[in-house]
Design a protein around this motif. Structure first.
Motif, PDB file in Angstrom:
ATOM      1  N   PRO A 138      11.644  12.910   1.142  1.00 19.88           N
ATOM      2  CA  PRO A 138      10.399  12.841   3.349  1.00 19.88           C
ATOM      3  C   PRO A 138      10.177  11.299   3.484  1.00 19.88           C
ATOM      4  N   LEU A 139      11.162  10.112   2.894  1.00 18.58           N
ATOM      5  CA  LEU A 139      10.845   9.007   3.143  1.00 18.58           C
ATOM      6  C   LEU A 139      10.465   8.645   5.308  1.00 18.58           C
ATOM      7  N   ASN A 140      10.186   9.829   6.417  1.00 17.29           N
ATOM      8  CA  ASN A 140      10.279   9.302   7.044  1.00 17.29           C
ATOM      9  C   ASN A 140       8.644  10.060   7.311  1.00 17.29           C
ATOM     10  N   GLY A 161       0.904  -1.061  -0.120  1.00 18.76           N
ATOM     11  CA  GLY A 161       0.100   0.249  -0.044  1.00 18.76           C
ATOM     12  C   GLY A 161       0.957   0.954  -0.277  1.00 18.76           C
ATOM     13  N   THR A 162       2.207   1.642  -0.037  1.00 14.32           N
ATOM     14  CA  THR A 162       2.996   2.413  -0.307  1.00 14.32           C
ATOM     15  C   THR A 162       2.491   3.047  -1.860  1.00 14.32           C
ATOM     16  N   ASN A 163       2.101   2.670  -2.789  1.00 15.68           N
ATOM     17  CA  ASN A 163       2.346   3.617  -3.891  1.00 15.68           C
ATOM     18  C   ASN A 163       0.090   4.360  -4.150  1.00 15.68           C
ATOM     19  N   HIS A 209       4.288  11.005   5.862  1.00 15.07           N
ATOM     20  CA  HIS A 209       3.487   9.768   5.317  1.00 15.07           C
ATOM     21  C   HIS A 209       3.293   9.644   3.882  1.00 15.07           C
ATOM     22  N   SER A 210       3.220   9.309   3.195  1.00 11.48           N
ATOM     23  CA  SER A 210       3.449   9.377   1.417  1.00 11.48           C
ATOM     24  C   SER A 210       3.238   8.730   0.842  1.00 11.48           C
ATOM     25  N   ALA A 211       2.885   8.404  -0.373  1.00  9.56           N
ATOM     26  CA  ALA A 211       2.731   7.533  -1.589  1.00  9.56           C
ATOM     27  C   ALA A 211       4.059   7.740  -2.701  1.00  9.56           C
ATOM     28  N   GLY A 212       5.184   7.852  -2.513  1.00  7.70           N
ATOM     29  CA  GLY A 212       6.065   8.374  -3.063  1.00  7.70           C
ATOM     30  C   GLY A 212       5.653   9.269  -4.557  1.00  7.70           C
ATOM     31  N   CYS A 213       6.296   9.292  -5.029  1.00  6.52           N
ATOM     32  CA  CYS A 213       6.314  10.143  -6.746  1.00  6.52           C
ATOM     33  C   CYS A 213       4.711  10.717  -6.763  1.00  6.52           C
ATOM     34  N   GLY A 222      10.926   1.286  -9.892  1.00  2.00           N
ATOM     35  CA  GLY A 222      13.223   1.505  -9.989  1.00  2.00           C
ATOM     36  C   GLY A 222      13.539   3.187  -9.767  1.00  2.00           C
ATOM     37  N   ALA A 223      14.643   3.348  -9.334  1.00  2.00           N
ATOM     38  CA  ALA A 223      15.343   4.609  -9.417  1.00  2.00           C
ATOM     39  C   ALA A 223      17.684   3.969  -9.963  1.00  2.00           C
ATOM     40  N   PHE A 224      17.901   5.160 -10.032  1.00  2.00           N
ATOM     41  CA  PHE A 224      18.970   5.449 -10.158  1.00  2.00           C
ATOM     42  C   PHE A 224      19.513   4.718 -10.968  1.00  2.00           C
ATOM     43  N   PRO A 259      -0.974  10.661 -13.140  1.00  2.03           N
ATOM     44  CA  PRO A 259      -0.808  10.204 -11.972  1.00  2.03           C
ATOM     45  C   PRO A 259       0.174   8.829 -11.931  1.00  2.03           C
ATOM     46  N   GLU A 260       1.293   8.820 -11.114  1.00  2.00           N
ATOM     47  CA  GLU A 260       1.759   7.724 -11.076  1.00  2.00           C
ATOM     48  C   GLU A 260       1.246   7.330  -9.644  1.00  2.00           C
ATOM     49  N   ILE A 261       0.439   7.479  -8.488  1.00  2.00           N
ATOM     50  CA  ILE A 261      -0.262   7.185  -7.635  1.00  2.00           C
ATOM     51  C   ILE A 261      -0.883   6.027  -8.135  1.00  2.00           C
TER      52      ILE A 261
HETATM   53  C1  LIG Z   1       8.918   7.288   0.760  1.00  2.00           C
HETATM   54  C2  LIG Z   1       8.424   6.770  -0.382  1.00  2.00           C
HETATM   55  C3  LIG Z   1       9.652   6.522  -1.576  1.00  2.00           C
HETATM   56  C4  LIG Z   1       9.525   5.763  -2.348  1.00  2.00           C
HETATM   57  N1  LIG Z   1      10.205   5.341  -3.707  1.00  2.00           N
HETATM   58  C5  LIG Z   1      10.043   5.033  -5.133  1.00  2.00           C
HETATM   59  C6  LIG Z   1      11.451   5.151  -5.696  1.00  2.00           C
HETATM   60  O1  LIG Z   1      11.784   5.196  -5.899  1.00  2.00           O
HETATM   61  N2  LIG Z   1      10.953   4.405  -7.116  1.00  2.00           N
HETATM   62  C7  LIG Z   1       9.500   3.581  -7.313  1.00  2.00           C
HETATM   63  O2  LIG Z   1       9.254   3.294  -8.171  1.00  2.00           O
HETATM   64  N3  LIG Z   1       9.088   3.857  -6.147  1.00  2.00           N
HETATM   65  C8  LIG Z   1       8.933   4.307  -5.117  1.00  2.00           C
HETATM   66  N4  LIG Z   1       8.005   4.109  -4.113  1.00  2.00           N
HETATM   67  C9  LIG Z   1       6.649   4.025  -4.663  1.00  2.00           C
HETATM   68  C10 LIG Z   1       6.183   2.448  -3.955  1.00  2.00           C
HETATM   69  O3  LIG Z   1       6.787   2.257  -3.320  1.00  2.00           O
HETATM   70  C11 LIG Z   1       6.775   1.611  -5.147  1.00  2.00           C
HETATM   71  O4  LIG Z   1       5.488   1.494  -6.266  1.00  2.00           O
HETATM   72  C12 LIG Z   1       6.559   0.391  -4.536  1.00  2.00           C
HETATM   73  O5  LIG Z   1       7.008  -0.399  -5.752  1.00  2.00           O
HETATM   74  C13 LIG Z   1       4.878  -0.145  -3.902  1.00  2.00           C
HETATM   75  O6  LIG Z   1       4.523  -1.811  -3.623  1.00  2.00           O
HETATM   76  P1  LIG Z   1       3.007  -1.842  -2.954  1.00  2.00           P
HETATM   77  O7  LIG Z   1       3.283  -3.713  -2.426  1.00  2.00           O
HETATM   78  O8  LIG Z   1       3.302  -1.147  -1.903  1.00  2.00           O
HETATM   79  O9  LIG Z   1       2.565  -2.186  -3.684  1.00  2.00           O
HETATM   80  P2  LIG Z   1       0.288  -0.833  -3.437  1.00  2.00           P
HETATM   81  O10 LIG Z   1       1.189   0.128  -3.314  1.00  2.00           O
HETATM   82  O11 LIG Z   1       0.453  -2.023  -2.562  1.00  2.00           O
HETATM   83  O12 LIG Z   1       0.656  -1.356  -5.117  1.00  2.00           O
HETATM   84  C14 LIG Z   1       0.470  -0.811  -5.672  1.00  2.00           C
HETATM   85  C15 LIG Z   1       0.410  -1.044  -7.484  1.00  2.00           C
HETATM   86  O13 LIG Z   1      -0.017  -2.519  -7.429  1.00  2.00           O
HETATM   87  C16 LIG Z   1      -0.027  -3.561  -7.530  1.00  2.00           C
HETATM   88  N5  LIG Z   1      -0.083  -4.350  -7.121  1.00  2.00           N
HETATM   89  C17 LIG Z   1       0.805  -4.922  -5.611  1.00  2.00           C
HETATM   90  N6  LIG Z   1       0.731  -6.529  -5.327  1.00  2.00           N
HETATM   91  C18 LIG Z   1       0.482  -6.456  -6.768  1.00  2.00           C
HETATM   92  C19 LIG Z   1       0.274  -8.160  -6.871  1.00  2.00           C
HETATM   93  N7  LIG Z   1       0.640  -9.164  -6.024  1.00  2.00           N
HETATM   94  N8  LIG Z   1       0.102  -8.641  -8.560  1.00  2.00           N
HETATM   95  C20 LIG Z   1      -1.102  -7.823  -9.348  1.00  2.00           C
HETATM   96  N9  LIG Z   1      -0.804  -6.227  -8.706  1.00  2.00           N
HETATM   97  C21 LIG Z   1      -0.026  -6.200  -7.942  1.00  2.00           C
HETATM   98  C22 LIG Z   1      -2.224  -3.078  -7.076  1.00  2.00           C
HETATM   99  O14 LIG Z   1      -3.099  -3.161  -7.951  1.00  2.00           O
HETATM  100  C23 LIG Z   1      -1.698  -1.660  -7.136  1.00  2.00           C
HETATM  101  O15 LIG Z   1      -2.212  -1.153  -8.248  1.00  2.00           O
HETATM  102  C24 LIG Z   1       7.990   5.716  -2.975  1.00  2.00           C
HETATM  103  C25 LIG Z   1       7.107   5.500  -2.133  1.00  2.00           C
HETATM  104  C26 LIG Z   1       7.257   5.623  -0.893  1.00  2.00           C
HETATM  105  C27 LIG Z   1       5.786   6.086   0.420  1.00  2.00           C
END
Ligand SMILES: Cc1cc2nc3c(=O)[nH]c(=O)nc-3n(C[C@H](O)[C@H](O)[C@H](O)COP(=O)(O)OP(=O)(O)OC[C@H]3O[C@@H](n4cnc5c(N)ncnc54)[C@H](O)[C@@H]3O)c2cc1C
Length: 306
Positions: free
Chosen positions: A217-219, A67-69, A221-225, A144-146, A294-296
């Motif tokens: 801001p890693l600490n 749930g981080t995106n 409450h966000s959903a990343g970009c 991805g990153a870097f 949107p990316e989220i």
């Molecule tokens: C502080 C912070 C920093 C971040 N930095 C980056 C970064 O540098 N680069 C980057 O790319 N992202 C970054 N993110 C965003 C996020 O962490 C990533 O996109 C991460 O990979 C999402 O994984 P999740 O398990 O939390 O997916 P969720 O948020 O739970 O779900 C995201 C999507 O994936 C789908 N999904 C999840 N699990 C499955 C599964 N098993 N099968 C099929 N679909 C699935 C969901 O349906 C949804 O559409 C960051 C987020 C935060 C909060």
């Protein structure tokens, strides 16, 4: 939903079934209303039973990882929410002189996988250090990153599409920027990695993490970009140039550290979050004629209709 719960319990399903939970407890953003049914199957057979039952009932579902995106509606989620958080097995399945293939289940936290690989001396994922969430979520969004993207290291993916398990070779997919292009539920992933020494891998991870900590801001409450970077530019730069760093609607604020991160200061709502997204899109479009995408991922009732 009660019928689904009863039927699952009567048909040999193994897993956790949670009713009327608050989605905000399952997202890094801490936003989201009630989910009437969240199911966490323990094994593929139970997942298959669940998928078959939901199909026959005409009930839709949504899979989540960490749930981080995710932005989840304040009004809750009509779909059955499925999580594979207990699916965390990781093992080395093929070894060659310079390469290895690692099998990992999709519920494993991405950082647990990275640490496993670093300890074993397997390189290729270092740039993903500090990205929260699960392997399944990372593959779904091609995290991805870097200059690293997870799909570059994927060899094959085990998925469940409708109620059939399939193994998809990476070279049959065309993933893109923040899009893994995978259909169905990701159950497990085979990753092809290079041998290197543990210290060098850990050093690279430390360097990337330092940069990430200094710029994001890693600490909080966000959903990343929030937005994808437009071709040849950065969403964060455009938002900052538009003078919106620190701009706030309700308890949702554009991070002062990185303008493409929106922070929930405490009582943030999906309505305010969407309002802020609209404001940013309008301002960036007005100033630079660029419509940010949107990316989220957004789920739940009326989430696109605010
Ligand atoms: C502080 C912070 C920093 C971040 N930095 C980056 C970064 O540098 N680069 C980057 O790319 N992202 C970054 N993110 C965003 C996020 O962490 C990533 O996109 C991460 O990979 C999402 O994984 P999740 O398990 O939390 O997916 P969720 O948020 O739970 O779900 C995201 C999507 O994936 C789908 N999904 C999840 N699990 C499955 C599964 N098993 N099968 C099929 N679909 C699935 C969901 O349906 C949804 O559409 C960051 C987020 C935060 C909060």
């Amino acid at each position: 939903m009660e019928r689904i719960t009863e039927e699952l319990r009567g048909m040999g399903f193994e897993g956790e079934i949670k009713e009327d939970i608050l989605m905000r407890d399952y997202t890094s953003l801490r936003i989201g209303g009630i989910c009437r049914l969240m199911v966490e199957p323990f094994d593929p057979y139970s997942l298959k039973l669940l998928v078959e039952l939901l199909n026959s009932e005409g009930q839709s579902m949504v899979v989540i990882g960490g749930g981080t995106n995710l932005l989840v509606s304040d009004e809750g989620v009509d779909e059955v929410v499925v999580r594979l958080r207990n699916w965390r097995k990781v093992e080395i399945v093929e070894t060659y002189r310079d390469e290895v293939v690692v099998f990992a289940e999709s519920g494993i936290p991405l950082q647990t996988l990275l640490n496993f690989c670093a300890e074993k001396g397997f390189s290729g994922l270092e740039g993903l250090v500090g990205i929260p969430g699960t392997l399944g979520g990372a593959v779904s969004g091609n995290a991805g990153a870097f200059g690293y993207e997870i799909m570059d290291r994927v060899d094959r993916i085990t998925i469940m599409d409708k109620d059939r398990m399939e193994v998809i070779k990476r070279d049959t997919l065309t993933p893109g920027y923040r899009n893994g292009a995978v259909k169905g539920i990701v159950l497990a992933v085979h990753l092809r990695l290079y041998r290197d020494d543990t210290e060098s891998i850990k050093n690279r991870m430390r360097e990337f993490l330092e940069i990430k900590k200094g710029t994001q801001p890693l600490n909080e409450h966000s959903a990343g970009c929030v937005f994808k970077n437009p071709e040849g530019d950065y969403a964060g730069r455009l938002i900052e140039e538009a003078g919106l760093k620190g701009f706030r609607i309700g308890d949702i604020e554009i991070s002062r550290k990185h303008a493409n991160f929106f922070i929930n200061l405490g009582r943030g709502t999906s309505r305010d979050f969407i309002g802020l997204m609209r404001k940013v899109q309008e301002e960036v479009d007005r100033r630079f004629s660029i419509m940010l995408e949107p990316e989220i991922k957004m789920i739940g009732q009326g989430i696109n209709a605010h």
